[in-house]
Design a protein around this motif. Structure first.
Motif, PDB file in Angstrom:
ATOM      1  N   UNK A 144      -2.785  27.866  11.084  1.00  0.00           N
ATOM      2  CA  UNK A 144      -2.605  27.152   9.820  1.00  0.00           C
ATOM      3  C   UNK A 144      -3.924  26.799   9.147  1.00  0.00           C
ATOM      4  N   UNK A 145      -5.006  26.682   9.946  1.00  0.00           N
ATOM      5  CA  UNK A 145      -6.265  26.320   9.278  1.00  0.00           C
ATOM      6  C   UNK A 145      -6.804  27.444   8.405  1.00  0.00           C
ATOM      7  N   UNK A 146      -6.200  28.635   8.542  1.00  0.00           N
ATOM      8  CA  UNK A 146      -6.499  29.722   7.604  1.00  0.00           C
ATOM      9  C   UNK A 146      -6.258  29.274   6.168  1.00  0.00           C
ATOM     10  N   UNK A 147      -5.140  28.596   5.953  1.00  0.00           N
ATOM     11  CA  UNK A 147      -4.764  28.175   4.601  1.00  0.00           C
ATOM     12  C   UNK A 147      -5.643  27.020   4.116  1.00  0.00           C
ATOM     13  N   UNK A 148      -6.103  26.175   5.054  1.00  0.00           N
ATOM     14  CA  UNK A 148      -7.020  25.109   4.670  1.00  0.00           C
ATOM     15  C   UNK A 148      -8.326  25.701   4.150  1.00  0.00           C
ATOM     16  N   UNK A 149      -8.814  26.719   4.845  1.00  0.00           N
ATOM     17  CA  UNK A 149     -10.048  27.369   4.408  1.00  0.00           C
ATOM     18  C   UNK A 149      -9.896  27.969   3.018  1.00  0.00           C
ATOM     19  N   UNK A 150      -8.802  28.687   2.794  1.00  0.00           N
ATOM     20  CA  UNK A 150      -8.586  29.313   1.489  1.00  0.00           C
ATOM     21  C   UNK A 150      -8.454  28.252   0.389  1.00  0.00           C
ATOM     22  N   UNK A 151      -7.833  27.138   0.717  1.00  0.00           N
ATOM     23  CA  UNK A 151      -7.696  26.035  -0.242  1.00  0.00           C
ATOM     24  C   UNK A 151      -9.068  25.500  -0.626  1.00  0.00           C
ATOM     25  N   UNK A 152      -9.933  25.293   0.380  1.00  0.00           N
ATOM     26  CA  UNK A 152     -11.259  24.755   0.105  1.00  0.00           C
ATOM     27  C   UNK A 152     -12.107  25.718  -0.710  1.00  0.00           C
ATOM     28  N   UNK A 153     -12.009  27.027  -0.378  1.00  0.00           N
ATOM     29  CA  UNK A 153     -12.775  28.029  -1.123  1.00  0.00           C
ATOM     30  C   UNK A 153     -12.366  28.033  -2.588  1.00  0.00           C
ATOM     31  N   UNK A 154     -11.059  27.929  -2.836  1.00  0.00           N
ATOM     32  CA  UNK A 154     -10.576  27.931  -4.220  1.00  0.00           C
ATOM     33  C   UNK A 154     -10.987  26.679  -4.981  1.00  0.00           C
ATOM     34  N   UNK A 155     -11.225  25.585  -4.264  1.00  0.00           N
ATOM     35  CA  UNK A 155     -11.633  24.338  -4.911  1.00  0.00           C
ATOM     36  C   UNK A 155     -13.127  24.296  -5.222  1.00  0.00           C
ATOM     37  N   UNK A 156     -13.883  25.227  -4.660  1.00  0.00           N
ATOM     38  CA  UNK A 156     -15.312  25.274  -4.960  1.00  0.00           C
ATOM     39  C   UNK A 156     -16.168  24.773  -3.815  1.00  0.00           C
ATOM     40  N   UNK A 157     -17.444  25.140  -3.870  1.00  0.00           N
ATOM     41  CA  UNK A 157     -18.353  24.863  -2.765  1.00  0.00           C
ATOM     42  C   UNK A 157     -18.663  23.390  -2.624  1.00  0.00           C
ATOM     43  N   UNK A 158     -18.669  22.641  -3.717  1.00  0.00           N
ATOM     44  CA  UNK A 158     -18.991  21.217  -3.606  1.00  0.00           C
ATOM     45  C   UNK A 158     -17.959  20.482  -2.763  1.00  0.00           C
ATOM     46  N   UNK A 159     -16.692  20.801  -2.977  1.00  0.00           N
ATOM     47  CA  UNK A 159     -15.643  20.154  -2.186  1.00  0.00           C
ATOM     48  C   UNK A 159     -15.687  20.622  -0.739  1.00  0.00           C
ATOM     49  N   UNK A 160     -16.031  21.902  -0.536  1.00  0.00           N
ATOM     50  CA  UNK A 160     -16.145  22.395   0.830  1.00  0.00           C
ATOM     51  C   UNK A 160     -17.291  21.698   1.562  1.00  0.00           C
ATOM     52  N   UNK A 161     -18.430  21.564   0.887  1.00  0.00           N
ATOM     53  CA  UNK A 161     -19.562  20.879   1.510  1.00  0.00           C
ATOM     54  C   UNK A 161     -19.234  19.423   1.805  1.00  0.00           C
ATOM     55  N   UNK A 162     -18.529  18.780   0.897  1.00  0.00           N
ATOM     56  CA  UNK A 162     -18.130  17.384   1.126  1.00  0.00           C
ATOM     57  C   UNK A 162     -17.212  17.276   2.343  1.00  0.00           C
ATOM     58  N   UNK A 163     -16.292  18.230   2.468  1.00  0.00           N
ATOM     59  CA  UNK A 163     -15.376  18.244   3.608  1.00  0.00           C
ATOM     60  C   UNK A 163     -16.137  18.423   4.920  1.00  0.00           C
ATOM     61  N   UNK A 164     -17.078  19.363   4.932  1.00  0.00           N
ATOM     62  CA  UNK A 164     -17.870  19.624   6.138  1.00  0.00           C
ATOM     63  C   UNK A 164     -18.705  18.404   6.512  1.00  0.00           C
ATOM     64  N   UNK A 165     -19.378  17.810   5.523  1.00  0.00           N
ATOM     65  CA  UNK A 165     -20.220  16.646   5.796  1.00  0.00           C
ATOM     66  C   UNK A 165     -19.391  15.486   6.333  1.00  0.00           C
ATOM     67  N   UNK A 166     -18.176  15.330   5.804  1.00  0.00           N
ATOM     68  CA  UNK A 166     -17.292  14.270   6.300  1.00  0.00           C
ATOM     69  C   UNK A 166     -16.934  14.499   7.769  1.00  0.00           C
ATOM     70  N   UNK A 167     -16.664  15.746   8.133  1.00  0.00           N
ATOM     71  CA  UNK A 167     -16.341  16.061   9.526  1.00  0.00           C
ATOM     72  C   UNK A 167     -17.548  15.834  10.433  1.00  0.00           C
ATOM     73  N   UNK A 168     -18.733  16.222   9.965  1.00  0.00           N
ATOM     74  CA  UNK A 168     -19.947  16.001  10.758  1.00  0.00           C
ATOM     75  C   UNK A 168     -20.177  14.499  10.948  1.00  0.00           C
ATOM     76  N   UNK A 169     -19.911  13.711   9.914  1.00  0.00           N
ATOM     77  CA  UNK A 169     -20.056  12.254  10.016  1.00  0.00           C
ATOM     78  C   UNK A 169     -19.105  11.683  11.063  1.00  0.00           C
ATOM     79  N   UNK A 170     -17.880  12.213  11.106  1.00  0.00           N
ATOM     80  CA  UNK A 170     -16.909  11.770  12.121  1.00  0.00           C
ATOM     81  C   UNK A 170     -17.430  12.058  13.525  1.00  0.00           C
ATOM     82  N   UNK A 171     -17.969  13.270  13.716  1.00  0.00           N
ATOM     83  CA  UNK A 171     -18.507  13.639  15.031  1.00  0.00           C
ATOM     84  C   UNK A 171     -19.670  12.724  15.414  1.00  0.00           C
TER      85      UNK A 171
END
Length: 623
Positions: A144-171
């Motif tokens: 299912x995370x296949x669809x999450x990736x495609x969703x983020x790509x369609x929303x643009x790189x800024x949202x993808x970077x924000x998502x990644x940074x948020x996950x790194x902050x959680x870790x």
């Protein structure tokens, strides 16, 4: 062509309007943070936990050494992309013969699959620990995370970077808390910085740590991501871009080092300290954290961080997979197809092994996946060092003597450790086998073959100075012209992709409008970088496409046609209708490649999607 493009000045709004040095550095920040998540994926967790529980703090120096190696190699990868506007796969394609590149592509795909295996298992284990979902079901859910990736790509790189940074902050937050709970011994941590290998088993874990830290797919990815920043292409501008990307890499990779060191220290302070030397499974680590640290939050934070690590690294693994496919074999398929194929390659063996041997083998699978990554490292590092050392290809930005020496030392260390590991493993298999003849006929020749290949990619560039300037898109400018008639059409749009289909499309368009009409040639750059970054992408394929579109313009103008051009970025099925609907065109002419059925599924159906989204007639020309 490549030399000319390096002389151009391409400035983005963000860098042009910055006044302070801090803001200029921020303008280049981003690519290394997407890279850093690959340095804290579940595969790292498995090797760090195994190393900490078996050998205490003794292998912290391996993490530090791996981080230094990673920083140097990622800086070389960034330099390659910034200066040459090629990613590592494209650079290898220009350096070695076709048959060698096919083998290197195959090995790179194995590395991507091994990386994805670690992410699949990490996500599944995290779901199992938090929600008690079985590992097999958890592995299947990861599709299912296949669809999450495609969703983020369609929303643009800024949202993808924000998502990644948020996950790194959680870790990061999770392991700050874990360190507070574990109360590690500072003097022993400092002692672990002194190099030592307690046993042969420590070598296997150490190689796994190197493979998990210096990940080959990150070298391909970084060389592509740095091309998304537009900057002054003058020598001073390129030098500044290299400098700021080095700062970006240093900060991001040191954050990743903190996470890896925290996992190993947690295992040492919790398990090794209490005589639990064989905690290699992530599930066991999770189970023992609460009773040993005395808080229920320790296992919860551990599981949440594990899911965050798996989810963030799966995104970068997918982008790397698309980059190596496009770079090595010049094949571009639909992103969702690429993602599902990658994930299935990881899921199928994971489900089979877990079903047969049980859930207790996940730790061994994770460590094995990281050893596979380490074995692939030499085949990625050596072409990288060769390319960035070449004065001609790097046009004055080649690495210096000391950097080159350090890079070759790192490559030698990695290759030597891998050679020893392979030799010891094969020797052990032969000694334990009742019928070793099959090993002599299969495994031994395969190992010798890869050793010969490694020697070839090391020495071939020293003796073969012939430069292969390749077009990294399926372009063809050899067009034949037919006689034109006229038609009362004022403005005609023509979709071109520099393939044989253009010949038919252009001839039919000129038959419609003759030399009195105005023609606009539309081409869409559809590389993975263009899909993610849009018009901000600055890479080799974009440069090639701009050059070829300009060649079309000059060729047709010389023939007396009134021609203009438009370059789009992303998915042609979306970009072409947008260009058409925003301009006053009378008709759109598109050529087709004549594929149907399964090929439509793989390569996409642009014409069919475009015709539903435009408000003018569509003239379809079958090639």
């Amino acid at each position: 062509m490549k030399g000319k493009s390096l002389e151009e000045v391409n400035e983005s709004v963000a860098t042009q309007n910055t006044t302070s040095r801090f803001r200029k550095i921020l303008a280049f920040f981003g690519p290394a943070y997407l890279i850093s998540v690959g340095y804290m994926d579940p595969g790292n967790w498995a090797t760090d936990i195994a190393g900490g529980s078996q050998f205490g703090y003794a292998l912290i120096w391996v993490l530090l050494m791996s981080n230094i190696m990673a920083l140097l190699l990622q800086s070389l990868s960034a330099r390659l992309g910034i200066v040459s506007r090629l990613d590592l796969a494209q650079a290898s394609r220009e350096t070695y013969p076709k048959f060698v590149n096919y083998i290197l592509y195959f090995l790179a795909e194995i590395a991507i699959a091994a990386c994805d295996l670690a992410e699949v298992l990490g996500m599944a284990i995290g779901l199992n620990l938090l929600f008690d979902i079985s590992l097999v079901n958890g592995v299947i859910i990861t599709v299912l995370d296949t669809f999450l990736l495609l969703f983020l790509i369609n929303k643009g790189i800024r949202k993808m970077e924000a998502f990644i940074i948020a996950l790194v902050a959680v870790i990061g937050f999770s392991f700050v808390c874990e360190m507070i709970f574990a109360e590690p011994e500072i003097p022993k941590i400092l002692g672990g910085l002194v190099p030592s290998l307690p046993s042969d088993a420590a070598l296997y874990i150490a190689i796994g740590i190197i493979g998990a830290t210096v990940m080959p797919h990150n070298l391909y990815l970084h060389s592509s991501l740095v091309q998304t920043r537009k900057f002054d292409r003058s020598p001073s501008g390129i030098k500044q871009a290299i400098k700021y990307n080095l700062i970006d890499s240093t900060i991001a990779l040191n954050l990743a080092f903190f996470v890896n060191a925290a996992i190993l220290i947690l295992a040492a302070a919790t398990f090794y300290k209490n005589g639990m030397y064989h905690v290699a499974e992530i599930q066991d680590a999770h189970q023992f954290l609460e009773p040993m640290l005395g808080t229920k939050w320790a296992p919860i934070l551990f599981a949440v961080a594990l899911i965050a690590a798996g989810q963030s690294s799966t995104i970068t693994g997918t982008l790397a997979g698309q980059i190596i496919m496009e770079g090595y074999i010049n094949l571009r398929i639909q992103p969702w197809i690429r993602r599902i194929l990658t994930r299935l390659i990881a899921i199928v063996p994971a489900v089979i092994v877990i079903s047969i041997f049980g859930e207790g083998v996940t730790g061994k699978l994770l460590i094995f996946s990281q050893v596979v990554l380490s074995l692939q490292l030499g085949f990625a590092i050596i072409p990288l060092i060769h390319y960035v050392s070449d004065k001609t290809k790097m046009e004055g930005f080649h690495i210096g003597f000391w950097t080159k020496t350090a890079a070759w030392i790192i490559a030698s260390i990695i290759v030597s450790l891998n050679a020893k590991l392979v030799f010891d493993e094969i020797q052990g298999w032969i000694a334990a086998s009742a019928n070793p003849i099959w090993l002599w006929l299969t495994v031994v020749p395969l190992a010798v073959g890869f050793a010969v290949l490694l020697l070839y990619i090391v020495f071939n560039p020293f003796f073969s100075r012939k430069q292969r300037i390749l077009n990294h898109s399926p372009h063809n400018l050899a067009l034949k012209w037919t006689r034109q008639s006229t038609y009362d059409t004022k403005k005609i749009a023509i979709s071109v992709d520099f393939s044989e289909a253009d010949q038919a499309a252009l001839n039919h368009a000129f038959a419609l409008g003759g030399k009195d009409a105005n023609y606009v040639l539309i081409h869409v750059v559809e590389s993975v970088g263009a899909i993610v970054y849009g018009a901000h992408i600055v890479d080799h394929e974009t440069s090639v496409d701009e050059k070829l579109l300009h060649d079309y313009f000059e060729m047709l103008s010389d023939k007396g046609f009134k021609v203009d051009t438009k370059l789009g970025f992303g998915d042609p099925a979306k970009v072409i209708p947008k260009i058409i609907n925003e301009n006053q065109f009378d008709v759109l002419v598109m050529g087709t490649h004549g594929h149907t059925g399964f090929k439509d599924l793989i390569f996409g159906t642009t014409v069919d999607k475009v015709r539903h989204k435009i408000r003018i007639p569509l003239f379809i020309v079958k090639n």
